[in-house]
Design an enzyme around this catalytic site. Structure first.
Site, PDB file in Angstrom:
ATOM      1  CD  GLU A 169     -10.317  -2.015  -1.951  1.00 52.05           C
ATOM      2  OE1 GLU A 169     -10.093  -1.695  -0.717  1.00 52.05           O
ATOM      3  OE2 GLU A 169     -10.590  -3.353  -2.156  1.00 52.05           O
TER       4      GLU A 169
ATOM      5  CD  GLU B 258      -4.698   5.125   4.564  1.00 49.43           C
ATOM      6  OE1 GLU B 258      -4.145   5.116   3.561  1.00 49.43           O
ATOM      7  OE2 GLU B 258      -6.045   4.594   4.438  1.00 49.43           O
TER       8      GLU B 258
ATOM      9  CD  GLU C   6      -6.193  -1.395   0.119  1.00 51.18           C
ATOM     10  OE1 GLU C   6      -5.806  -1.079   0.963  1.00 51.18           O
ATOM     11  OE2 GLU C   6      -6.725  -2.907   0.085  1.00 51.18           O
TER      12      GLU C   6
ATOM     13  CE  LYS D 171      -3.370  -3.116   0.628  1.00 49.52           C
ATOM     14  NZ  LYS D 171      -3.262  -4.215   0.129  1.00 49.52           N
TER      15      LYS D 171
ATOM     16  CG  ASN E  35      -7.240  -5.240  -2.581  1.00 46.50           C
ATOM     17  OD1 ASN E  35      -6.322  -5.446  -1.746  1.00 46.50           O
ATOM     18  ND2 ASN E  35      -8.133  -4.459  -2.553  1.00 46.50           N
TER      19      ASN E  35
ATOM     20  NE  ARG F 167      -6.306  -9.722  -2.091  1.00 48.69           N
ATOM     21  CZ  ARG F 167      -7.434  -9.235  -1.634  1.00 48.69           C
ATOM     22  NH1 ARG F 167      -8.533  -9.792  -2.369  1.00 48.69           N
ATOM     23  NH2 ARG F 167      -7.453  -8.565  -0.740  1.00 48.69           N
TER      24      ARG F 167
END
Length: 617
Positions: free
Chosen positions: A258, A183, A270, A116, A272, A274
């Protein structure tokens, strides 16, 4: 051409990939830990290879063992699923170095986005420096993972160091990587994501949006596609950002970008690298099989220039073995029965009779509804869950039903703080007053109870006591055996039918139907779990006041500094941490007092109900 696929995962995602591979004529290979030796995904596969051990670190996180399993079984490709090694670039390289096809993005793309921190740098987002009180609240996140693990909201600066330690430990256990970062935490935002799919020929599909705002412990619970009610400018912004992420990394395969949407602005979170747990809602809306497309892309096939047009709406709910009223504590035990109406899709890695243990995620299944409109899909899913038969550990089924029917959700006004605001109301007891009576009558009808037979002379009614789980409310049930069969000891209730699996009662002229399942001392009536109570209490089972018992089987991973027998503790003070199902759970003092007993030590494994500590006034 791919002819044999090993899935480097377990549970419902492994079963999901195996179903698609069978449809494609591809042979399947499962890997399994010792607790998973007879799991559904092992039964579903054509071949299976044991990974010796029980914990994720010993088994599913061992890249060397997984690659060896693929070679030993003659597989020519590996699908990573999600979780475990699915976003591990070193694993992807090990697979390709072994001459196997990797059904996922290139290792370089995983390296760019799976961390991330590096992903934010790539997207031009500056990291948060040293945290001060002015930065709060902040969010601690695992750099290498997802699914809410290794994630903590910190509102007090004094809590930051402890939460960093806990997040690192949880991330290391779940992903084999303890790196975390901090964050800013955006209050009141919606979690929105874009599904992407790219081939090796430069074609990129943007497969619409999903809303995943209903979350507990920062892990998604209810997801839907498309995300409802988004401003056109926000839709354009998330689409452009998602495509930029794909093209900047040379991405190939399925992935998800996202965002947190708040105040009309989409904040990148981030990517992902996958398949996501919630991918079925996108499949339903676009009429596609994302796993089949992953295989085609890995085989070098070219996607059509444009994806199919989306139609309708889909909603998914994650059914977990957990108790929402007890801080979502994971639950273990035997899953006696899991069945849903045919109006919905059920993706599960469990089958009737399976043991739900402590080593892995607590998700039992995903239940998905599709309809032409959002309102219809939500109504279908809520109704199907309400009628589902879930006999076994305590689950979040009732919470899901109530969430789907909450006006904030039906009105598409939800955000990530939904459960913080409404959990108490959504978990308040709402018991069926006739369920305990139906349970007693059903058990009597099976002949498995120690009830007396029919007598010609008037006699006192038979009495049984039940406790509703997990609420703990106790009920006393009175009934009689008559020459016409079972009868309630209440003139207002008439027994219309009683069999081992079904009871019909007439109350106030209205017939009420109950489905029943009996397993030893536990009875399930219309999904309500009831435990038969003994007539007398065993003195050996009595616990001293102030006893803190293990809410689930697990391992004591930490004891708080300064905590020892004789210490003075405050109400709510954390005494120790218990790890179960890859997550840490705090055990806190119920009241201010003295710690008079601490019979556990770090590293000790405990069973549910084991004594952890005693705090007395």
């Amino acid at each position: 051409m791919i002819t044999s696929v090993l899935v480097a995962n377990r549970g419902e995602i492994a079963c999901r990939v195996f179903r698609t591979c069978r449809d494609l004529g591809i042979r399947t290979v499962a890997v399994h830990s010792d607790p998973d030796a007879d799991a559904l995904h092992v039964r579903e596969a054509d071949l299976a290879v044991r990974l010796p051990g029980a914990t994720p670190a010993e088994t599913y996180l061992r890249a060397d063992l997984v690659v060896k399993a693929a070679l030993d079984a003659g597989a020519d490709a590996v699908h990573p699923g999600y979780g475990f090694l699915s976003e591990n670039a070193a694993f992807a390289r090990a697979v390709t170095d072994a001459g196997l096809a990797w059904i996922g993005p290139p290792p370089e793309a995983i390296e760019a986005m799976a961390s991330k921190t590096r992903a934010k740098e790539l997207m031009g987002i500056a990291p948060l420096g040293e945290v001060t009180g002015a930065d709060l609240p902040v969010l601690v996140k695992a750099a290498a993972g997802g699914g809410g693990r290794g994630m903590r909201v910190v509102r007090e600066l004094a809590d930051l160091e402890d939460e960093l330690v806990a997040a690192r430990a949880e991330a290391r256990s779940a992903f084999g990587d303890g790196e975390v970062f901090v964050e800013p935490y955006v209050e009141g935002g919606r979690h929105v994501e874009v599904q992407v799919l790219a081939d090796t020929h430069g074609t990129v599909w943007l497969l619409g949006t999903r809303d995943c705002s209903l979350q507990r412990r920062h892990q998604k619970v209810i997801e839907e596609a498309p995300a409802p009610g988004l401003d056109p400018d926000v839709l354009a912004a998330v689409a452009a950002s998602a495509e930029r992420a794909v093209r900047a990394t040379g991405y190939v395969g399925a992935g998800t970008v996202e965002f947190l949407v708040a105040g009309g602005t989409a904040h990148f979170l981030e990517m992902n690298t996958r398949l996501q747990v919630e991918h079925p809602v996108t499949e339903a809306v676009f009429g596609i099989d994302l796993v089949a497309l992953q295989v085609r892309v890995a085989d070098g096939e070219r996607l059509e220039p444009e994806p199919p047009a989306p139609r309708g709406h889909a909603v998914e709910a994650r059914l977990y073995a957990e108790d929402p009223a007890a801080a979502f504590a994971p639950q273990t035990g035997t899953l006696h029965r899991l069945a849903v109406p045919p109006t919905v899709r059920l993706d599960t890695g469990c089958t009737n009779g399976d043991t739900i243990g402590v080593h892995y995620d607590a998700m039992l299944a995903k239940v998905v509804a599709y309809a032409p409109t959002r309102a219809a899909a939500v109504r279908t899913l809520a109704g199907a869950l309400e009628r589902a038969e879930v006999h076994g550990p305590v689950t979040n089924r009732d919470l899901l039903v109530r969430s789907l029917r909450h006006p904030e959700f039906t009105g598409a006004r939800m955000d990530t703080g939904f459960y913080e605001r409404h959990l108490a109301d959504l978990t308040a007891p709402d018991e069926d007053p006739y369920a305990p009576l139906a349970a007693a009558l059903a058990r009597a009808a099976t002949g498995r109870s120690r009830f007396g037979g029919f007598r010609n002379v008037p006699s006192a009614p038979q009495v049984r006591r039940y406790r509703t789980e997990p609420v703990g409310t106790e009920h006393e049930v009175r009934y009689r055996h008559t020459r016409d069969g079972l009868a309630a000891d209440d003139a207002a209730v008439r027994v219309v039918h009683a069999s081992p699996t079904r009871v019909v009662l007439e109350v106030g002229g209205v017939q009420r139907k109950f489905t029943v399942g009996a397993y030893g001392d536990q009875v399930y009536v219309n999904g309500t779990a009831l435990t038969a109570l003994p007539r007398f209490t065993d003195p050996s089972e009595q616990r001293a006041p102030g006893s803190l018992l293990a809410p689930m089987p697990g391992t004591v991973v930490r004891i708080a500094d300064g905590i020892a027998e004789g210490a003075r503790v405050e109400a709510g003070q954390t005494l120790l941490w218990l790890e179960a199902m890859k997550m840490e759970h705090k055990i806190t003092a119920p009241s201010a007092g003295t710690l008079t007993a601490l019979p556990v030590r770090t590293g000790r494994q405990v069973e549910v109900g084991a004594l952890l500590a005693v705090v007395t006034d």
